[in-house]
Design a protein around this motif. Sequence first.
Motif, mmCIF file in Angstrom:
data_model
loop_
_atom_site.group_PDB
_atom_site.id
_atom_site.type_symbol
_atom_site.label_atom_id
_atom_site.label_comp_id
_atom_site.label_asym_id
_atom_site.label_seq_id
_atom_site.Cartn_x
_atom_site.Cartn_y
_atom_site.Cartn_z
ATOM 1 N N UNK A 1 -53.122 34.853 -14.452
ATOM 2 C CA UNK A 1 -51.926 35.691 -14.563
ATOM 3 C C UNK A 1 -51.215 35.800 -13.222
ATOM 4 N N UNK A 2 -51.971 35.948 -12.140
ATOM 5 C CA UNK A 2 -51.341 36.024 -10.821
ATOM 6 C C UNK A 2 -50.716 34.687 -10.431
ATOM 7 N N UNK A 3 -51.250 33.602 -10.950
ATOM 8 C CA UNK A 3 -50.632 32.302 -10.678
ATOM 9 C C UNK A 3 -49.255 32.213 -11.338
ATOM 10 N N UNK A 4 -49.138 32.751 -12.548
ATOM 11 C CA UNK A 4 -47.830 32.811 -13.210
ATOM 12 C C UNK A 4 -46.891 33.721 -12.419
ATOM 13 N N UNK A 5 -47.419 34.837 -11.937
ATOM 14 C CA UNK A 5 -46.621 35.740 -11.096
ATOM 15 C C UNK A 5 -46.083 35.004 -9.871
ATOM 16 N N UNK A 6 -46.923 34.165 -9.258
ATOM 17 C CA UNK A 6 -46.501 33.410 -8.075
ATOM 18 C C UNK A 6 -45.335 32.480 -8.401
ATOM 19 N N UNK A 7 -45.328 31.927 -9.606
ATOM 20 C CA UNK A 7 -44.211 31.070 -10.009
ATOM 21 C C UNK A 7 -42.894 31.844 -10.004
ATOM 22 N N UNK A 8 -42.969 33.128 -10.322
ATOM 23 C CA UNK A 8 -41.756 33.935 -10.430
ATOM 24 C C UNK A 8 -41.294 34.507 -9.094
#
Length: 253
Positions: free
Chosen positions: A102-109
Amino acid sequence: MKSAERLQSIRSLLDIRGRVSVVELAEQYQVAQETIRRDLMKLEKNGVVRKIHGGAVSSQNKYEQSLAARFTQYIPQKHELAQIAVELIPAGSTLFIDFGTTTNVFAEHIKELSDLTVFTNSHLIAATLSGNSSCEVFVLGGRYDDQIKANLGPMVIDGIGQFFADFAVIGIGGVDPKFGFSDQNIDEATIAKAMIARSTESVILADPSKFNRHGIAHVADFSQVDYLVSSEVPDSSITAMLAERGVELKTPD
């Protein structure tokens, strides 16, 4: 517990989780770490496990499969909550971000935000942010775990202790009204706890599958968290605890 019973119990844990650590097993079974190492050697000889530094993984690579599966689960929800979480982060902020899908997806944003300073133990998150020339990324050093592409262990904790951040952005394994925020992996929970302790505000990211469940390792009490960000509103048992302890719930309007 007899040796044979302990071996069977370890096999059951591996079936569920795919990965175990010597320290964790020694604490759980109240035996010496050397005893656990001998147990793992026996299981490796029988083809049940593959020993790695500090523990073992299932010889069937179930941990790797479970990690790959996590990257494909709840993708729309993770992007939705990540978009909400980004709104909490002003340009120029300093962040701790722990390893997690989930934090990896956050990093994309957040990679489009300007003048960020990010400390992370995740090589995947560092790579995700590498395209932003105005984002300064520090990878916290430690024992590299190739299974999750992240650094773990006491060196990471020591590294966290050298810095302060405006926000700790943490992926979580469970949110429970009684047990608070937790994770199934002891190493990851310890890192998340340290990041929260060195941050002005903490932001927990949780897709709906994490509600009303808890892992074996405590991360934070409700009173230690500032924001819970999710794609859905949890049930009343959790929302009541959030309100009581002053945690701001962020979900889609």
